[in-house]
Design a protein around this motif. Structure first.
Motif, PDB file in Angstrom:
ATOM      1  N   ALA A  35       0.844  -1.196   0.000  1.00  0.00           N
ATOM      2  CA  ALA A  35       0.000   0.000   0.000  1.00  0.00           C
ATOM      3  C   ALA A  35       0.877   1.243   0.000  1.00  0.00           C
ATOM      4  O   ALA A  35       0.628   2.201  -0.731  1.00  0.00           O
ATOM      5  N   ALA A  36       1.934   1.206   0.811  1.00  0.00           N
ATOM      6  CA  ALA A  36       2.816   2.373   0.898  1.00  0.00           C
ATOM      7  C   ALA A  36       3.539   2.605  -0.421  1.00  0.00           C
ATOM      8  O   ALA A  36       3.743   3.743  -0.834  1.00  0.00           O
ATOM      9  N   ARG A  37       3.916   1.522  -1.092  1.00  0.00           N
ATOM     10  CA  ARG A  37       4.594   1.692  -2.381  1.00  0.00           C
ATOM     11  C   ARG A  37       3.663   2.359  -3.383  1.00  0.00           C
ATOM     12  O   ARG A  37       4.065   3.228  -4.140  1.00  0.00           O
ATOM     13  N   LEU A  38       2.393   1.917  -3.376  1.00  0.00           N
ATOM     14  CA  LEU A  38       1.433   2.546  -4.293  1.00  0.00           C
ATOM     15  C   LEU A  38       1.193   4.000  -3.919  1.00  0.00           C
ATOM     16  O   LEU A  38       0.932   4.836  -4.777  1.00  0.00           O
ATOM     17  N   ASP A  39       1.258   4.284  -2.620  1.00  0.00           N
ATOM     18  CA  ASP A  39       1.082   5.664  -2.177  1.00  0.00           C
ATOM     19  C   ASP A  39       2.274   6.529  -2.575  1.00  0.00           C
ATOM     20  O   ASP A  39       2.261   7.732  -2.357  1.00  0.00           O
ATOM     21  N   GLY A  40       3.322   5.902  -3.072  1.00  0.00           N
ATOM     22  CA  GLY A  40       4.451   6.672  -3.565  1.00  0.00           C
ATOM     23  C   GLY A  40       5.630   6.738  -2.608  1.00  0.00           C
ATOM     24  O   GLY A  40       6.561   7.502  -2.827  1.00  0.00           O
ATOM     25  N   ALA A  41       5.586   5.948  -1.533  1.00  0.00           N
ATOM     26  CA  ALA A  41       6.685   5.978  -0.568  1.00  0.00           C
ATOM     27  C   ALA A  41       7.825   5.086  -1.054  1.00  0.00           C
ATOM     28  O   ALA A  41       7.592   4.036  -1.637  1.00  0.00           O
ATOM     29  N   THR A  76      11.436   5.656   3.271  1.00  0.00           N
ATOM     30  CA  THR A  76      10.218   6.264   3.822  1.00  0.00           C
ATOM     31  C   THR A  76       9.328   5.190   4.437  1.00  0.00           C
ATOM     32  O   THR A  76       8.771   5.371   5.522  1.00  0.00           O
ATOM     33  N   ARG A  86       8.648   5.646   8.252  1.00  0.00           N
ATOM     34  CA  ARG A  86       7.333   6.180   8.586  1.00  0.00           C
ATOM     35  C   ARG A  86       6.328   5.100   8.979  1.00  0.00           C
ATOM     36  O   ARG A  86       5.382   5.357   9.696  1.00  0.00           O
ATOM     37  N   ILE A  87       6.523   3.884   8.457  1.00  0.00           N
ATOM     38  CA  ILE A  87       5.495   2.868   8.691  1.00  0.00           C
ATOM     39  C   ILE A  87       5.988   1.737   9.582  1.00  0.00           C
ATOM     40  O   ILE A  87       5.362   1.397  10.579  1.00  0.00           O
ATOM     41  N   PRO A 137       7.782   2.850  13.450  1.00  0.00           N
ATOM     42  CA  PRO A 137       6.847   3.175  14.531  1.00  0.00           C
ATOM     43  C   PRO A 137       6.099   1.959  15.081  1.00  0.00           C
ATOM     44  O   PRO A 137       5.612   1.979  16.202  1.00  0.00           O
ATOM     45  N   LYS A 161       4.874   3.074  -8.032  1.00  0.00           N
ATOM     46  CA  LYS A 161       4.511   4.462  -7.778  1.00  0.00           C
ATOM     47  C   LYS A 161       4.491   5.293  -9.058  1.00  0.00           C
ATOM     48  O   LYS A 161       3.828   6.316  -9.121  1.00  0.00           O
ATOM     49  N   PHE A 177      -6.927  -2.592  -0.851  1.00  0.00           N
ATOM     50  CA  PHE A 177      -6.519  -3.966  -0.651  1.00  0.00           C
ATOM     51  C   PHE A 177      -7.609  -4.759   0.047  1.00  0.00           C
ATOM     52  O   PHE A 177      -8.340  -4.237   0.885  1.00  0.00           O
ATOM     53  N   TYR A 225      -2.204   1.701   7.773  1.00  0.00           N
ATOM     54  CA  TYR A 225      -0.986   1.882   8.560  1.00  0.00           C
ATOM     55  C   TYR A 225      -1.376   1.956  10.037  1.00  0.00           C
ATOM     56  O   TYR A 225      -2.031   2.904  10.455  1.00  0.00           O
ATOM     57  N   THR A 246       0.023   2.602  12.904  1.00  0.00           N
ATOM     58  CA  THR A 246       0.458   3.611  13.870  1.00  0.00           C
ATOM     59  C   THR A 246      -0.014   5.010  13.492  1.00  0.00           C
ATOM     60  O   THR A 246       0.213   5.955  14.230  1.00  0.00           O
ATOM     61  N   PHE A 263      -1.559  10.198   3.674  1.00  0.00           N
ATOM     62  CA  PHE A 263      -0.191   9.728   3.420  1.00  0.00           C
ATOM     63  C   PHE A 263       0.199   9.793   1.938  1.00  0.00           C
ATOM     64  O   PHE A 263       1.252  10.338   1.583  1.00  0.00           O
ATOM     65  N   GLY A 264      -0.673   9.250   1.091  1.00  0.00           N
ATOM     66  CA  GLY A 264      -0.366   9.236  -0.343  1.00  0.00           C
ATOM     67  C   GLY A 264      -0.247  10.644  -0.910  1.00  0.00           C
ATOM     68  O   GLY A 264       0.557  10.895  -1.814  1.00  0.00           O
ATOM     69  N   MET A 279       3.071  12.088   0.213  1.00  0.00           N
ATOM     70  CA  MET A 279       4.167  11.510  -0.560  1.00  0.00           C
ATOM     71  C   MET A 279       4.274  12.189  -1.925  1.00  0.00           C
ATOM     72  O   MET A 279       5.338  12.278  -2.500  1.00  0.00           O
ATOM     73  N   ARG A 280       3.122  12.630  -2.429  1.00  0.00           N
ATOM     74  CA  ARG A 280       3.145  13.285  -3.734  1.00  0.00           C
ATOM     75  C   ARG A 280       3.269  14.798  -3.617  1.00  0.00           C
ATOM     76  O   ARG A 280       3.018  15.533  -4.566  1.00  0.00           O
ATOM     77  N   ARG A 283      -6.832  10.190  -3.825  1.00  0.00           N
ATOM     78  CA  ARG A 283      -5.971  10.498  -4.964  1.00  0.00           C
ATOM     79  C   ARG A 283      -6.769  10.482  -6.256  1.00  0.00           C
ATOM     80  O   ARG A 283      -7.861   9.937  -6.320  1.00  0.00           O
TER      81      ARG A 283
END
Ligand SMILES: Nc1ncnc2c1ncn2[C@@H]1O[C@H](COP(=O)(O)OP(=O)(O)OP(=O)(O)O)[C@@H](O)[C@H]1O
Ligand SMILES: [Mg+2]
Lengths: 301, 386
Positions: free
Chosen positions: A195-201, A205, A209-210, A213, B75, B83, B89, B91, B100-101, B104-105, B152
């Motif tokens: 999910a984070a990769r798709l979000d662009g992280a 990062t 960030r994920i 923590p 990305k 999903f 996430y 935390t 978040f997304g 990141m952008r 997004r």
């Protein structure tokens, strides 16, 4: 100790409220087994705590007092002369140990976390084999790496330096910290990273960030483990450091083993206490965070 | 808006394992809504992950707007995905999850703030923004996961069963919301679902998968009215299509099949179904496919002949009443008007239009189309009592 057993008796009284005969009998059985458990625990406590008590009492006695009284006797006069002398002897080395332990613990934990992250979430061809070989490092005896390590340190020009000792501890500890973090991260759903990769992280990062923590409990485990290992280390300290760079464990050994003059047991005991206090402190402080992290970090699928 | 095309895509999870996706061919136009359906484990999530770039494909090509993106990192593909397992996430607060997304952008904070508020309002999660995912119910987590994607404006949305954990009412609401949103934004979307109604109402196109193979790809109407095989016919439609075994018989050069119900007088208990003059059918075992709603109570004046059968089970569902009878020793579901309340054990006169039933090969399940050559009204005339 007596006060504990009094408390124990009182609590077993509480377990026996007036009531039905059957219930009472069951209660008595319960309290009997409880009594047995508590007795065992108290005994075990005593076995572990009596030496500490002896050390504490002795460190506050005068040398004359030590020679005349028995081990468990209360000091005639409480004196901190032993502690002052001990600090004079090993105080400088105490700071050496701090300078070795803190960087080594932090670096090995951080690198272990990164390694674990890669091994769990960014599998590459042969990563399983890599992990297997790394695990091998957990079973390597200290003695085996002494010669290769001292050769390497010599080549790097780090022989007999604090930096060199830090390096040895980091390398040796990596196998353990990687194992901790890798096993922690494989239990985290991979979809999070996706999910984070798709979000662009990106790689770092996502880690910072994920995953970090979420890692509080395992960070605590790693810190406690590494701190204990490195602070208590004697062999690497005695081999890879000399003179002014030696850690407190080596200094303590030197102090106790000096053959000149009369044995000053109060100084020995106080120095041993000084050498042991930091690990005790870490357990008391970080242990609390450790538990808190375990309960707060509960993650739903 | 973007077109999406899959050319001969193959995916294997390991050299020793069988292919999870086999020669997938799909193409949807810009702004179209594609529904992926199929039984559990058939490879729907795998296909989504391949489109998103989270899994590499072992063969073929994936094209967005005509450009091959097979080698691109996720990305850079400009795709947002919900999903199946939410993947929130843990935390971060709900708000940070959605933002978040956007962060990141590198969107300006004011814009992020506005976008989060818009999405939260749309998904009715405004009161949850300060919470962590662990403090949410499954349905709430699912809505947050939707929100993260909707915040997004990507080229393509991928939704992996986004409504499966919602209660019936919210589900219907969200379905309408998604439809409205798609009509407004016209973003190309791929959507996995197990829900028949979602499949039929949301999709411009439906792809039915089984064991990593696309069984049929077409509009919902094509899939429903003209299924390619028995699997597709059984998978789409609720209650599912009835499958009645038949043996083909021949008389006067014409093929026909016989339906028996073992109820009523001999003349009324069976009927013959004309199959035309297809010599290749002779003596074969066939499966007759009839949708429950195609079977009706016989009206006195109707042109269609009727068949008497005994009622075995009655299930009033509200909008209609499901009646089960036996034909050729097979349980057959009939979807009747809600005011029809037949008694169990009583007899009903039923009828259906033989022009609309489907035929499948009994062993392969492939669709047979022998009557194509024949005029439909001709067939009705031939449908006669046995
Ligand atoms: N990482 C993996 N490694 C090996 N096999 C996998 C992996 N992920 C999925 N599979 C296999 O691929 C097949 C397809 O899985 P997939 O998750 O795509 O199914 P699905 O259609 O999404 O099912 P569901 O409706 O239950 O979500 C399954 O047989 C599964 O066991
Ligand atoms: Mg799936």
């Amino acid at each position: 100790m007596t006060s504990v057993s009094v408390a124990q008796r009182r609590s077993s009284d509480v377990l026996l409220p007036p009531g039905e005969g059957g219930a009472k009998r069951r209660m008595r059985a319960v309290s009997l087994s409880r009594l047995a458990i508590h007795a065992t625990l108290i005994l075990a406590c005593a076995v572990y705590l009596v030496p500490l008590l002896v050390m504490l009492l002795t460190s506050f006695k005068t040398p004359d007092d030590i020679r005349s009284g028995n081990l468990l006797s209360i000091p005639d006069v409480f004196t901190v002369i032993g502690w002052v002398k001990a600090w004079d002897g090993v105080g400088g080395y105490f700071w050496n140990s701090v300078k070795i332990t803190i960087p080594a613990v932090l670096i090995s934990t951080l690198l272990g976390a990164l390694n674990g992250y890669v091994l769990a979430m960014w599998r590459f061809r042969g990563s399983q084999l890599f992990f297997g070989l790394l695990l091998f490092g957990c079973f390597l005896p200290f003695q085996v790496i002494l010669l290769p390590a001292s050769f390497t340190l010599g080549q790097l020009g780090l022989a007999n330096t604090t930096e060199g000792l830090v390096l040895v501890h980091v390398v040796y500890g990596l196998a353990f910290t990687t194992l901790f973090f890798r096993n922690f991260y494989v239990s985290i759903p991979e979809a999070l990273v996706r999910a984070a990769r798709l979000d662009g992280a990106g790689f770092f990062t996502i880690f910072g960030r994920i995953l970090l923590p979420m890692s509080v409990p395992i960070i605590m485990v790693s810190l406690i483990w590494q701190f204990t290992q490195i602070w208590n280390d004697f062999l690497f300290g005695v081999v890879f450091a000399s003179g002014d760079t030696q850690p407190i464990t080596v200094a303590l050994n030197n102090l106790v083993n000096t053959s000149t003059g009369a044995k000053e047991y109060n100084v020995d005991m106080a120095a041993a206490m000084i050498a042991g206090l930091p690990t005790l402190l870490v357990y008391i402080l970080a242990g609390k965070y450790f538990l808190r992290g375990l309960t707060a970090g509960a993650v739903k699928g | 808006m973007a077109t999406l095309e899959l050319r001969n895509v193959n995916k294997s999870y390991g050299s020793g394992l069988a292919d999870t996706l086999k020669n997938i061919e799909l193409a949807i136009d810009a702004g179209e809504f594609l529904i992926l359906v199929g039984p559990s484990g058939c490879g729907k999530s795998t296909l989504m992950n391949c489109i998103a770039g989270l899994e590499s494909i072992s063969g073929g090509a994936i094209l967005i707007d005509g450009a091959d993106i097979s080698g691109m990192s996720p990305k850079d593909r400009d795709i947002a995905m919900v999903f199946q397992s939410y993947a929130l996430y843990p935390t971060m607060t709900v708000k940070d999850n959605i933002a978040f997304g956007l962060k990141m952008r590198k969107l300006p904070p004011a814009e992020i703030e506005a976008e989060v508020a818009r999405v939260a309002k749309l998904l009715q999660i405004e009161h949850l923004l300060g919470r962590k995912p662990g403090q949410l119910s499954g349905g709430q987590q699912q809505r947050v996961a939707m929100g993260r994607a909707l915040a997004r404006r990507p080229k393509i949305y991928l939704f992996d069963e986004p409504l499966s954990n919602l209660d019936a009412k919210l589900r219907v609401e969200m379905r309408t919301e998604i439809k409205l949103m798609h009509q407004r934004l016209k973003t190309t979307t791929v959507y996995v679902t197990h829900d028949q109604i979602e499949a039929m109402t949301l999709g411009d196109k439906v792809a039915v998968m089984k064991d990593g193979i696309i069984q049929q790809f077409g509009t919902p109407q094509e899939i429903y009215n003209d299924p390619a095989n028995q699997f597709v016919a059984s998978f789409i439609g609720s209650p599912p299509m009835n499958f009645i075994p038949l043996r083909v018989q021949v008389r006067d050069g014409q093929c026909f099949g016989r339906l028996d119900s073992a109820a009523g007088a001999p003349g009324q208990a069976c009927c013959e179904l004309p199959l035309g003059a297809a010599a290749e059918l002779e003596g074969r075992e066939l499966i007759l496919g009839v949708r429950p709603e195609q079977i009706q109570l016989a009206a006195a004046a109707a042109a269609l002949p009727s068949l008497r059968a005994e009622v075995e089970v009655v299930e009033p569902t509200g909008p209609d009443t499901l009646v089960f009878v036996s034909l050729n020793q097979t349980k057959v579901c009939c979807r009747l008007a809600p005011d029809a309340t037949p008694q169990v054990g009583s007899s009903l006169d039923l009828q259906f239009d033989p022009a609309r039933v489907l035929l499948f090969d009994a062993s392969s399940g492939e669709r047979l189309r022998p009557g194509k050559r024949q005029a439909t009204d001709n067939k009705v005339a031939q449908f006669k009592l046995g």
